[in-house]
Motif scaffolding. Structure first.
Motif, PDB file in Angstrom:
ATOM      1  N   THR A  60       4.921   7.460   0.794  1.00 64.18           N
ATOM      2  CA  THR A  60       6.380   7.499   0.850  1.00 64.18           C
ATOM      3  C   THR A  60       6.906   6.208   1.456  1.00 64.18           C
ATOM      4  N   ILE A  61       8.138   5.936   1.115  1.00 63.16           N
ATOM      5  CA  ILE A  61       8.840   4.769   1.629  1.00 63.16           C
ATOM      6  C   ILE A  61      10.177   5.273   2.147  1.00 63.16           C
ATOM      7  N   ALA A  62      10.583   4.815   3.306  1.00 61.19           N
ATOM      8  CA  ALA A  62      11.884   5.216   3.837  1.00 61.19           C
ATOM      9  C   ALA A  62      12.979   4.703   2.907  1.00 61.19           C
ATOM     10  N   ASN A  63      13.941   5.553   2.600  1.00 58.21           N
ATOM     11  CA  ASN A  63      15.058   5.172   1.743  1.00 58.21           C
ATOM     12  C   ASN A  63      16.101   4.451   2.592  1.00 58.21           C
ATOM     13  N   ILE A  64      16.234   3.154   2.413  1.00 53.34           N
ATOM     14  CA  ILE A  64      17.156   2.366   3.232  1.00 53.34           C
ATOM     15  C   ILE A  64      18.617   2.562   2.821  1.00 53.34           C
ATOM     16  N   LEU A  65      18.839   3.286   1.736  1.00 50.76           N
ATOM     17  CA  LEU A  65      20.202   3.494   1.254  1.00 50.76           C
ATOM     18  C   LEU A  65      20.854   4.741   1.839  1.00 50.76           C
ATOM     19  N   THR A  66      20.166   5.419   2.732  1.00 55.56           N
ATOM     20  CA  THR A  66      20.723   6.632   3.322  1.00 55.56           C
ATOM     21  C   THR A  66      20.388   6.685   4.815  1.00 55.56           C
ATOM     22  N   ASP A  67      21.205   7.411   5.561  1.00 61.56           N
ATOM     23  CA  ASP A  67      20.954   7.592   6.999  1.00 61.56           C
ATOM     24  C   ASP A  67      20.034   8.774   7.278  1.00 61.56           C
ATOM     25  N   ASP A  68      19.775   9.591   6.274  1.00 65.24           N
ATOM     26  CA  ASP A  68      18.945  10.779   6.431  1.00 65.24           C
ATOM     27  C   ASP A  68      17.474  10.364   6.578  1.00 65.24           C
ATOM     28  N   PRO A  69      16.853  10.617   7.742  1.00 63.39           N
ATOM     29  CA  PRO A  69      15.454  10.202   7.942  1.00 63.39           C
ATOM     30  C   PRO A  69      14.474  10.969   7.054  1.00 63.39           C
ATOM     31  N   ASP A  70      14.890  12.122   6.530  1.00 66.21           N
ATOM     32  CA  ASP A  70      14.008  12.895   5.657  1.00 66.21           C
ATOM     33  C   ASP A  70      14.122  12.469   4.192  1.00 66.21           C
ATOM     34  N   ASP A  71      15.065  11.592   3.890  1.00 64.47           N
ATOM     35  CA  ASP A  71      15.229  11.114   2.519  1.00 64.47           C
ATOM     36  C   ASP A  71      14.166  10.061   2.251  1.00 64.47           C
ATOM     37  N   ARG A  72      13.261  10.362   1.359  1.00 61.19           N
ATOM     38  CA  ARG A  72      12.125   9.489   1.083  1.00 61.19           C
ATOM     39  C   ARG A  72      12.088   9.111  -0.391  1.00 61.19           C
ATOM     40  N   ILE A  73      11.525   7.954  -0.647  1.00 57.93           N
ATOM     41  CA  ILE A  73      11.207   7.532  -2.004  1.00 57.93           C
ATOM     42  C   ILE A  73       9.685   7.555  -2.081  1.00 57.93           C
ATOM     43  N   TYR A  74       9.157   8.065  -3.164  1.00 54.31           N
ATOM     44  CA  TYR A  74       7.711   8.215  -3.295  1.00 54.31           C
ATOM     45  C   TYR A  74       7.128   7.055  -4.086  1.00 54.31           C
ATOM     46  N   ALA A  75       5.886   6.746  -3.786  1.00 55.25           N
ATOM     47  CA  ALA A  75       5.193   5.656  -4.463  1.00 55.25           C
ATOM     48  C   ALA A  75       3.747   6.056  -4.726  1.00 55.25           C
ATOM     49  N   LEU A  76       3.198   5.521  -5.809  1.00 59.20           N
ATOM     50  CA  LEU A  76       1.793   5.712  -6.136  1.00 59.20           C
ATOM     51  C   LEU A  76       1.086   4.365  -6.003  1.00 59.20           C
ATOM     52  N   TRP A  77      -0.030   4.361  -5.291  1.00 60.60           N
ATOM     53  CA  TRP A  77      -0.858   3.171  -5.138  1.00 60.60           C
ATOM     54  C   TRP A  77      -2.096   3.360  -6.006  1.00 60.60           C
ATOM     55  N   PHE A  78      -2.270   2.468  -6.956  1.00 54.83           N
ATOM     56  CA  PHE A  78      -3.391   2.562  -7.887  1.00 54.83           C
ATOM     57  C   PHE A  78      -4.444   1.518  -7.562  1.00 54.83           C
ATOM     58  N   ASN A  79      -5.701   1.921  -7.621  1.00 50.67           N
ATOM     59  CA  ASN A  79      -6.829   1.000  -7.512  1.00 50.67           C
ATOM     60  C   ASN A  79      -7.341   0.759  -8.930  1.00 50.67           C
ATOM     61  N   LEU A  80      -7.599  -0.502  -9.242  1.00 52.12           N
ATOM     62  CA  LEU A  80      -8.067  -0.873 -10.570  1.00 52.12           C
ATOM     63  C   LEU A  80      -9.539  -1.254 -10.539  1.00 52.12           C
ATOM     64  N   ASP A  81     -10.167  -1.161 -11.710  1.00 47.51           N
ATOM     65  CA  ASP A  81     -11.544  -1.657 -11.798  1.00 47.51           C
ATOM     66  C   ASP A  81     -11.528  -3.183 -11.722  1.00 47.51           C
ATOM     67  N   ARG A  82     -12.682  -3.780 -11.595  1.00 51.97           N
ATOM     68  CA  ARG A  82     -12.786  -5.223 -11.350  1.00 51.97           C
ATOM     69  C   ARG A  82     -12.159  -6.053 -12.468  1.00 51.97           C
ATOM     70  N   ARG A  83     -12.452  -5.701 -13.718  1.00 49.83           N
ATOM     71  CA  ARG A  83     -11.929  -6.457 -14.862  1.00 49.83           C
ATOM     72  C   ARG A  83     -10.406  -6.404 -14.895  1.00 49.83           C
ATOM     73  N   SER A  84      -9.841  -5.241 -14.669  1.00 49.21           N
ATOM     74  CA  SER A  84      -8.386  -5.078 -14.691  1.00 49.21           C
ATOM     75  C   SER A  84      -7.733  -5.745 -13.492  1.00 49.21           C
ATOM     76  N   ALA A  85      -8.413  -5.766 -12.361  1.00 50.75           N
ATOM     77  CA  ALA A  85      -7.879  -6.451 -11.182  1.00 50.75           C
ATOM     78  C   ALA A  85      -7.711  -7.935 -11.468  1.00 50.75           C
ATOM     79  N   ILE A  86      -8.656  -8.520 -12.186  1.00 49.40           N
ATOM     80  CA  ILE A  86      -8.560  -9.930 -12.559  1.00 49.40           C
ATOM     81  C   ILE A  86      -7.411 -10.134 -13.547  1.00 49.40           C
ATOM     82  N   SER A  87      -7.274  -9.214 -14.477  1.00 51.65           N
ATOM     83  CA  SER A  87      -6.181  -9.285 -15.451  1.00 51.65           C
ATOM     84  C   SER A  87      -4.820  -9.191 -14.766  1.00 51.65           C
TER      85      SER A  87
END
Length: 159
Positions: A60-87
């Protein structure tokens, strides 16, 4: 008497072979999501496809556009294989200032602004602000399961 040790050896060998053959089995029905990554504004050819992902994490990432501390933006972190990481390293170096789009079933579900070269093979995608916690979690679980099965499918086809 000499037949008994040979029989045990044969049974052990068959058991070992059946276990090692099942190691790369996959269930195509569990592949529900096929993520792809495109450079925004470029030709519609993915620079990363579903077989290039090796893992995904939800954050999650804090939503800087709101004062509500529970308002979150979600994110996905992907790990790539070696060939795709180079690409990805090459593409992000060439396309600074553009966006990478995470596309699932023809829809953009996440964006990564290219500010600098990605050199570690990990790409975070900010999910659409319309995705609440329940839907972000569903997407993550579907993505996690699909990536696991896609990797098993890839290993099965390689031998």
């Amino acid at each position: 008497m000499k037949l008994f040790p040979l029989l045990i050896l044969l049974i052990s060998l068959c058991s070992f072979l059946s276990i090692s053959c099942n190691r790369h089995r996959y269930n195509p029905e569990k592949i529900t999501i096929r993520p792809r990554v495109f450079v925004a504004g470029s030709i519609p050819v993915p620079i990363v496809d579903e077989y290039d992902f090796i893992d995904v994490q939800l954050g999650t990432i804090a939503n800087i556009l709101t004062d509500d501390p529970d308002d979150r933006i979600y994110a996905l972190w992907f790990n790539l294989d070696r060939r795709s990481a180079i690409s990805i390293q090459k593409e992000t170096l060439r396309n600074k200032g553009k966006n990478l789009h995470l596309v699932v079933a023809g829809e953009v579900v996440g964006i990564h602004p290219i500010e600098k070269m990605i050199s570690n093979g990990v790409i975070p995608f900010v999910l659409s602000s319309q995705l609440d916690e329940i839907n972000a979690l569903k997407l993550y679980k579907g993505m996690k399961s699909s990536i696991k099965e896609l990797q098993a499918e890839l290993k099965a086809h390689k031998g």
